[in-house]
Scaffold this motif. Sequence first.
Motif, PDB file in Angstrom:
ATOM      1  N   PRO A  58       0.650  -1.335   0.029  1.00 53.65           N
ATOM      2  CA  PRO A  58       0.129  -0.078  -0.042  1.00 53.65           C
ATOM      3  C   PRO A  58       0.769   1.267   0.052  1.00 53.65           C
ATOM      4  N   HIS A  59       0.210   2.291  -0.958  1.00 50.21           N
ATOM      5  CA  HIS A  59       0.974   3.584  -0.778  1.00 50.21           C
ATOM      6  C   HIS A  59       1.050   4.101   0.745  1.00 50.21           C
ATOM      7  N   PRO A  60       2.149   4.549   1.266  1.00 50.14           N
ATOM      8  CA  PRO A  60       2.245   5.259   2.401  1.00 50.14           C
ATOM      9  C   PRO A  60       1.299   6.174   2.801  1.00 50.14           C
ATOM     10  N   HIS A  61       0.589   6.900   1.853  1.00 45.30           N
ATOM     11  CA  HIS A  61      -0.475   7.887   2.261  1.00 45.30           C
ATOM     12  C   HIS A  61      -1.856   7.274   2.066  1.00 45.30           C
ATOM     13  N   THR A  62      -1.941   5.993   1.800  1.00 46.29           N
ATOM     14  CA  THR A  62      -3.414   5.679   1.802  1.00 46.29           C
ATOM     15  C   THR A  62      -4.286   5.462   3.182  1.00 46.29           C
ATOM     16  N   PHE A  63      -5.204   6.110   3.244  1.00 45.38           N
ATOM     17  CA  PHE A  63      -6.063   6.380   4.465  1.00 45.38           C
ATOM     18  C   PHE A  63      -6.172   4.996   5.195  1.00 45.38           C
ATOM     19  N   PRO A  64      -5.568   4.837   6.430  1.00 47.64           N
ATOM     20  CA  PRO A  64      -6.083   3.600   6.936  1.00 47.64           C
ATOM     21  C   PRO A  64      -7.549   3.340   7.736  1.00 47.64           C
ATOM     22  N   LEU A  65      -8.492   2.946   6.750  1.00 52.42           N
ATOM     23  CA  LEU A  65      -9.575   3.131   7.372  1.00 52.42           C
ATOM     24  C   LEU A  65     -10.525   1.998   6.883  1.00 52.42           C
ATOM     25  N   VAL A  66     -11.418   1.266   7.943  1.00 52.02           N
ATOM     26  CA  VAL A  66     -12.213   0.204   7.337  1.00 52.02           C
ATOM     27  C   VAL A  66     -13.523   0.492   8.159  1.00 52.02           C
ATOM     28  N   LYS A  67     -14.555  -0.085   7.322  1.00 48.48           N
ATOM     29  CA  LYS A  67     -15.910   0.023   8.180  1.00 48.48           C
ATOM     30  C   LYS A  67     -16.340  -1.323   8.601  1.00 48.48           C
ATOM     31  N   LEU A  68     -16.875  -1.233   9.662  1.00 48.26           N
ATOM     32  CA  LEU A  68     -17.672  -2.740  10.252  1.00 48.26           C
ATOM     33  C   LEU A  68     -19.013  -2.533  10.213  1.00 48.26           C
ATOM     34  N   ARG A  69     -19.648  -3.503   9.667  1.00 43.92           N
ATOM     35  CA  ARG A  69     -21.134  -3.729   9.646  1.00 43.92           C
ATOM     36  C   ARG A  69     -21.672  -4.843  10.184  1.00 43.92           C
ATOM     37  N   GLY A  70     -22.698  -5.004  10.930  1.00 39.92           N
ATOM     38  CA  GLY A  70     -23.361  -5.960  11.596  1.00 39.92           C
ATOM     39  C   GLY A  70     -23.065  -6.010  12.966  1.00 39.92           C
ATOM     40  N   LEU A  71     -22.492  -4.893  13.630  1.00 33.76           N
ATOM     41  CA  LEU A  71     -22.177  -5.252  14.913  1.00 33.76           C
ATOM     42  C   LEU A  71     -23.468  -5.394  15.809  1.00 33.76           C
ATOM     43  N   PRO A  72     -23.025  -6.072  17.105  1.00 39.06           N
ATOM     44  CA  PRO A  72     -24.133  -6.181  17.880  1.00 39.06           C
ATOM     45  C   PRO A  72     -24.569  -4.888  18.651  1.00 39.06           C
ATOM     46  N   PHE A  73     -25.924  -4.933  19.011  1.00 42.21           N
ATOM     47  CA  PHE A  73     -26.583  -3.482  19.637  1.00 42.21           C
ATOM     48  C   PHE A  73     -25.760  -3.081  20.746  1.00 42.21           C
ATOM     49  N   ASP A  74     -25.125  -3.874  21.561  1.00 44.44           N
ATOM     50  CA  ASP A  74     -24.527  -3.557  22.796  1.00 44.44           C
ATOM     51  C   ASP A  74     -22.977  -3.485  22.596  1.00 44.44           C
ATOM     52  N   CYS A  75     -22.441  -3.432  21.432  1.00 42.30           N
ATOM     53  CA  CYS A  75     -21.017  -3.483  21.062  1.00 42.30           C
ATOM     54  C   CYS A  75     -20.515  -2.337  21.717  1.00 42.30           C
ATOM     55  N   SER A  76     -19.060  -2.394  22.290  1.00 38.30           N
ATOM     56  CA  SER A  76     -18.302  -1.410  22.752  1.00 38.30           C
ATOM     57  C   SER A  76     -17.054  -1.321  22.196  1.00 38.30           C
ATOM     58  N   GLU A  77     -16.324  -0.173  22.508  1.00 42.31           N
ATOM     59  CA  GLU A  77     -14.753  -0.202  21.597  1.00 42.31           C
ATOM     60  C   GLU A  77     -13.904  -1.309  22.153  1.00 42.31           C
ATOM     61  N   SER A  78     -14.294  -1.836  23.187  1.00 40.51           N
ATOM     62  CA  SER A  78     -13.152  -2.876  23.894  1.00 40.51           C
ATOM     63  C   SER A  78     -13.591  -4.085  23.013  1.00 40.51           C
ATOM     64  N   ASP A  79     -14.844  -4.382  22.642  1.00 38.70           N
ATOM     65  CA  ASP A  79     -15.206  -5.371  21.587  1.00 38.70           C
ATOM     66  C   ASP A  79     -14.620  -5.513  20.329  1.00 38.70           C
ATOM     67  N   ILE A  80     -14.604  -4.097  19.690  1.00 39.12           N
ATOM     68  CA  ILE A  80     -13.870  -3.834  18.578  1.00 39.12           C
ATOM     69  C   ILE A  80     -12.435  -4.029  18.555  1.00 39.12           C
ATOM     70  N   SER A  81     -11.603  -3.505  19.606  1.00 33.33           N
ATOM     71  CA  SER A  81     -10.298  -3.935  19.980  1.00 33.33           C
ATOM     72  C   SER A  81     -10.010  -5.336  19.864  1.00 33.33           C
ATOM     73  N   ASP A  82     -10.799  -6.112  20.619  1.00 32.88           N
ATOM     74  CA  ASP A  82     -10.521  -7.434  20.516  1.00 32.88           C
ATOM     75  C   ASP A  82     -10.695  -8.093  19.293  1.00 32.88           C
ATOM     76  N   PHE A  83     -11.702  -7.720  18.547  1.00 38.50           N
ATOM     77  CA  PHE A  83     -11.993  -8.275  17.111  1.00 38.50           C
ATOM     78  C   PHE A  83     -10.785  -7.850  16.269  1.00 38.50           C
ATOM     79  N   LEU A  84     -10.235  -6.768  16.542  1.00 30.69           N
ATOM     80  CA  LEU A  84      -9.340  -6.326  15.477  1.00 30.69           C
ATOM     81  C   LEU A  84      -8.038  -6.527  16.317  1.00 30.69           C
ATOM     82  N   HIS A  85      -7.855  -7.339  17.185  1.00 28.09           N
ATOM     83  CA  HIS A  85      -6.528  -7.812  18.233  1.00 28.09           C
ATOM     84  C   HIS A  85      -5.368  -7.807  17.438  1.00 28.09           C
ATOM     85  N   GLY A  86      -4.368  -7.055  17.777  1.00 24.68           N
ATOM     86  CA  GLY A  86      -3.047  -7.008  17.001  1.00 24.68           C
ATOM     87  C   GLY A  86      -2.934  -5.952  16.169  1.00 24.68           C
ATOM     88  N   LEU A  87      -3.985  -5.181  15.966  1.00 28.23           N
ATOM     89  CA  LEU A  87      -3.719  -3.943  14.997  1.00 28.23           C
ATOM     90  C   LEU A  87      -3.844  -2.659  15.909  1.00 28.23           C
TER      91      LEU A  87
END
Length: 378
Positions: free
Chosen positions: A53-82
């Motif tokens: 990837p080009h170094p100036h590619t914007f590092p953004l992803v979109k997540l869809r289908g998240l649980p209604f009680d989803c929290s930031e920590s849930d997403i952090s666990d889901f993307l663990h290592g990033l």
Amino acid sequence: MFYRGKYVDVGDGREPGLKRQRVIEQPSSYYTTPPPSTYLYPPPPTYPYAPTPHPHTFPLVKLRGLPFDCSESDISDFLHGLDIVDILFIHKHNKFAGEAYCLLGYPFQVEYALQRNHQNIGRRYVEVFRSKKEDYYKAISNEVDGSHGTRGGGGGRSRSPRRGGNGGGARVGRGDNRDRDRDSNVEHTGVVRLRGLPFSANREDVLEFFKDFELVEDSVYFTVNLEGRATGEAFVKFGSCEEAKGAMVMDGECLGSRYIELFPSTVEDWEDAAERGRANVPKPCEEDTRVLRMRGLPFSAGKDDIIDFFKEFRLSEDLIHMTYNSEGRPTGEALVEFSNVDDSKAALAKDRMTLGSRYIELFMSSPDELKDAISRGR
């Protein structure tokens, strides 16, 4: 904790002003050479046909289908290592839409995030998409504009649904801008498309969802993929264009644990769903029956191979129902009828055993699923 602050985009030499603050202590990784990482993943692979990837590619992803009680920590666990820089939850009509933008530390980490596509948070499988800088900034702008000045201590922040309900009244448009832009120009024709249905939802569930509106007879058709499985979408025909337009108030309401998105559609789409889809989806089996579903069969497997796989039991070819997709190709699944429930329960012991080079998964099925497969010529 993720919060709003100053986020300086110096990639084009401009200072956007009030933006979202990075939550990692290291220097801006998006615009500098990445420091050695402490996370346990290998360096990004390089391919002759796919440059890094080009170094100036914007590092953004979109997540869809998240649980209604989803929290930031849930997403952090889901993307663990990033390296997660920011998380922006999306709301619609002051309700969490089950979607979020996730800003990562480095462009190459987008590729690793995309590998998490269709993995689970809790009982929900989550879709991961590449996204653009413009989408992220637009979402922030909509969030602030929708806060109506009631930012409180969050500065108009779209908070985690687990921590803050609607995030101070923040409203960020529809989860899929492409669908919104496309469908907003469709004139109401009496047909509505539903998206986000539970895969177990059937005709009765949809009729109950629209119980306050007039539907025509045989009005509901579910779309299926090549393997004949429900896609989570359906088309519904109402008694009139006015009824269909009125039913749009149900957009964003829940059916079971899933929020449902509604879009105006066309009679042609409904007729296509009627021809290629199905009028009902059988309910999953909730008790022991004499029918088993096999999954993971080699595409070359025949009924004689299945009889040999269950050689401890008395079976005939008439009791084996191979499944095929809409193009007439085998799906790798089959339904098998046993003499009695005791035999089917005993046959479950062969779950994860191999047929040829493939291990086979076994599930208890239902008579309704069997009838559905037989009626559709499978």
